[in-house]
Design an enzyme around this catalytic site. Structure first.
Site, PDB file in Angstrom:
ATOM      1  N   HIS A 128       0.805  -1.228   0.000  1.00 35.43           N
ATOM      2  CA  HIS A 128       0.000   0.000   0.000  1.00 35.43           C
ATOM      3  C   HIS A 128       0.833   1.271   0.000  1.00 35.43           C
ATOM      4  CE1 HIS A 128       1.002  -0.056   4.227  1.00 35.43           C
ATOM      5  NE2 HIS A 128       0.602   1.193   4.309  1.00 35.43           N
TER       6      HIS A 128
HETATM    7  C1  UD1 Z   1      -2.262   5.411   6.008  1.00 38.63           C
HETATM    8  C2  UD1 Z   1      -0.962   5.895   6.637  1.00 38.63           C
HETATM    9  C3  UD1 Z   1       0.103   4.835   6.493  1.00 38.63           C
HETATM   10  C4  UD1 Z   1      -0.385   3.498   6.999  1.00 38.63           C
HETATM   11  C5  UD1 Z   1      -1.684   3.139   6.295  1.00 38.63           C
HETATM   12  C6  UD1 Z   1      -2.255   1.824   6.744  1.00 38.63           C
HETATM   13  C7  UD1 Z   1      -0.465   8.315   6.546  1.00 38.63           C
HETATM   14  C8  UD1 Z   1       0.377   9.329   5.881  1.00 38.63           C
HETATM   15  N1  UD1 Z   1      -0.455   7.085   5.970  1.00 38.63           N
HETATM   16  O1  UD1 Z   1      -2.014   5.249   4.615  1.00 38.63           O
HETATM   17  O2  UD1 Z   1       1.238   5.216   7.241  1.00 38.63           O
HETATM   18  O3  UD1 Z   1       0.587   2.515   6.766  1.00 38.63           O
HETATM   19  O4  UD1 Z   1      -2.620   4.184   6.570  1.00 38.63           O
HETATM   20  O5  UD1 Z   1      -3.431   1.546   6.077  1.00 38.63           O
HETATM   21  O6  UD1 Z   1      -1.092   8.608   7.528  1.00 38.63           O
HETATM   22  N2  UD1 Z   1      -9.291   4.828   1.905  1.00 38.63           N
HETATM   23  C9  UD1 Z   1     -10.461   4.097   1.913  1.00 38.63           C
HETATM   24  N3  UD1 Z   1     -11.041   3.854   3.132  1.00 38.63           N
HETATM   25  C10 UD1 Z   1     -10.548   4.329   4.294  1.00 38.63           C
HETATM   26  C11 UD1 Z   1      -9.382   5.094   4.262  1.00 38.63           C
HETATM   27  C12 UD1 Z   1      -8.768   5.328   3.069  1.00 38.63           C
HETATM   28  O7  UD1 Z   1     -10.943   3.655   0.901  1.00 38.63           O
HETATM   29  O8  UD1 Z   1     -11.140   4.061   5.360  1.00 38.63           O
HETATM   30  C13 UD1 Z   1      -8.630   5.067   0.609  1.00 38.63           C
HETATM   31  C14 UD1 Z   1      -8.934   6.438   0.033  1.00 38.63           C
HETATM   32  O9  UD1 Z   1      -8.972   6.319  -1.344  1.00 38.63           O
HETATM   33  C15 UD1 Z   1      -7.739   7.261   0.450  1.00 38.63           C
HETATM   34  C16 UD1 Z   1      -6.634   6.232   0.374  1.00 38.63           C
HETATM   35  O10 UD1 Z   1      -7.223   4.998   0.789  1.00 38.63           O
HETATM   36  O11 UD1 Z   1      -7.554   8.358  -0.368  1.00 38.63           O
HETATM   37  C17 UD1 Z   1      -5.455   6.553   1.249  1.00 38.63           C
HETATM   38  O12 UD1 Z   1      -5.869   6.709   2.617  1.00 38.63           O
HETATM   39  P1  UD1 Z   1      -4.949   7.513   3.652  1.00 38.63           P
HETATM   40  O13 UD1 Z   1      -5.520   7.440   5.012  1.00 38.63           O
HETATM   41  O14 UD1 Z   1      -4.680   8.875   3.105  1.00 38.63           O
HETATM   42  O15 UD1 Z   1      -3.569   6.765   3.588  1.00 38.63           O
HETATM   43  P2  UD1 Z   1      -3.231   5.207   3.602  1.00 38.63           P
HETATM   44  O16 UD1 Z   1      -2.675   4.845   2.271  1.00 38.63           O
HETATM   45  O17 UD1 Z   1      -4.361   4.386   4.121  1.00 38.63           O
END
Ligand code: UD1
Length: 370
Positions: free
Chosen positions: A207
């Site tokens: 991821h």
């Molecule tokens: C975040 C953390 C990362 C951690 C990871 C575990 C930061 C900078 N990154 O990354 O360190 O390893 O979580 O999962 O804080 N999304 C969903 N559902 C959700 C949340 C997110 O579909 O409940 C999707 C959305 O498209 C979003 C993308 O995932 O834009 C990224 O989510 P985000 O929380 O920004 O970062 P992660 O990649 O999950």
């Protein structure tokens, strides 16, 4: 006199770290817990399921910030958390890990002159292209109490000029959750294993933006995974971020059609842990899984150039493959051919980190009495 510890969590890797700490806070007379969920992760599969599996009590408040760019997401947490801190007036704000919610909470609390305690302080990849590295460095500099999971973290913090009386080497709190949940996890994992053949399996998680946000890199990784056919099944629980990218490139269906690859939705904590415990190996770009695999004696291959958890590498439990996906095939074959016994996990992966943390917090808060 009761002291209030306000803990802030937001994303999946926070939940297994906070769970054992909250349990000990609840058991300590004189300490009161207030739990804030920022809502950084909002899908049931990334959040509610983890609260359930880890027996975390419902958050007192959910800030519902959702997804967004780094500035927007961090800023939104800060904006919404500030009035909560002003209203609750906690004696201490506790943050864990290195996600955007961790950083945002530390900044808001420090500016309100509320002491911050950071669990998993001192971890460094020395790669500032990782958002988490920036989150770690800033959170640590703002913290009054820094709880460190492995010895090298103490060295990093002292090199950065953090006074030693703020630094406490307490061990890896994630492993507390593993030890507590393992019997239930093995049962949960067995129900998925029942749907597989008896062949050995590997688990893959992916991821990191550096692997999944660059279409060429993602396509190269997928191409290498497809060549890993043979008796090794590959279980791939797909993070929503990764699923979005794979589908937009037409790669999801290609992987799903492969006879040895099983695409799975994001798994709950218990299901994942149960599967990991019995895996032949794990291929990952996650931070926490490197430690969990070391404890469970499952060989770990990490698809990154750097790790903030070097102890897993020095004991021989984890190998950094870098980001060139052609390294995957030979490394997997090495693991399968190896007859070496798995390395003994580090001594501080003992399941008692949370107990140490809460004892130190309690003593420290006692000493702050006017
Ligand atoms: C975040 C953390 C990362 C951690 C990871 C575990 C930061 C900078 N990154 O990354 O360190 O390893 O979580 O999962 O804080 N999304 C969903 N559902 C959700 C949340 C997110 O579909 O409940 C999707 C959305 O498209 C979003 C993308 O995932 O834009 C990224 O989510 P985000 O929380 O920004 O970062 P992660 O990649 O999950």
């Amino acid at each position: 006199m009761t002291r209030t510890i306000l803990s802030v969590v937001g994303a999946r890797p926070n939940f297994m770290k906070i769970a054992p700490i909250l349990q000990h806070i609840h058991q300590t007379p004189g300490l009161r817990s207030y739990l804030v969920h920022t809502g950084q992760h909002y899908d049931d599969r990334l959040s509610r399921q983890f609260f359930h599996d880890l027996e975390i009590p419902e958050a007192d408040i959910n800030l519902e910030v959702g997804s967004g760019g780094h500035g927007a997401q961090t800023g939104e947490v800060m904006k919404r958390l500030e009035p909560v801190l002003q209203q609750i007036e906690p004696d201490l704000v506790l943050v864990v890990g290195d996600v955007n919610s961790t950083l945002a909470a530390a900044v808001v609390a420090a500016k309100l002159h509320i002491p911050v305690a950071h669990v998993e302080a001192g971890l460094r990849s020395f790669d500032r292209r990782m958002p988490e590295e920036i989150n770690r460095v800033v959170t640590d500099v703002l913290s009054s109490l820094l709880f460190v999971s492995e010895p090298v973290g103490v060295t990093h913090l002292t090199h950065e000029g953090i006074p030693t009386d703020r630094i406490f080497l307490v061990g890896d709190v994630m492993i507390d959750s593993v030890t507590r949940a393992l019997p239930r996890a093995l049962k949960a994992g067995a129900s998925i294993r029942g749907q597989l053949s008896d062949d050995p399996y590997a688990i893959l998680t992916l991821h990191r933006p550096s692997n999944v946000d660059d279409p060429a890199q993602l396509e190269r990784i997928v191409g290498q995974l497809e060549t890993l056919a043979g008796p090794l099944q590959l279980l791939f629980p797909v993070h929503p971020r990764t699923e979005l990218r794979l589908r937009s490139l037409g790669l999801y269906d290609r992987l799903a059609a492969h006879p040895s690859i099983r695409m799975l939705p994001p798994l709950g904590y218990l299901e994942f842990l149960g599967l990991l415990a019995n895996a032949r190996l794990v291929l990952t770009d996650s931070g926490g899984i490197q430690s969990e695999a070391a404890y469970l004696k499952v060989p770990c291959l990490t698809l990154r150039d750097t790790t903030e958890r070097p102890e897993t590498v020095t004991i021989g439990a984890n190998r950094l493959l870098g980001t060139d996906p052609t390294a995957i095939g030979p490394a997997v074959r090495d693991v399968l051919a190896s007859r070496e016994p798995p390395p003994v996990p580090p001594a501080l992966m003992d399941g008692f980190a949370a107990q140490r943390i809460v004892a130190i917090l309690n003593t420290w808060l006692e000493a702050q009495r006017p």
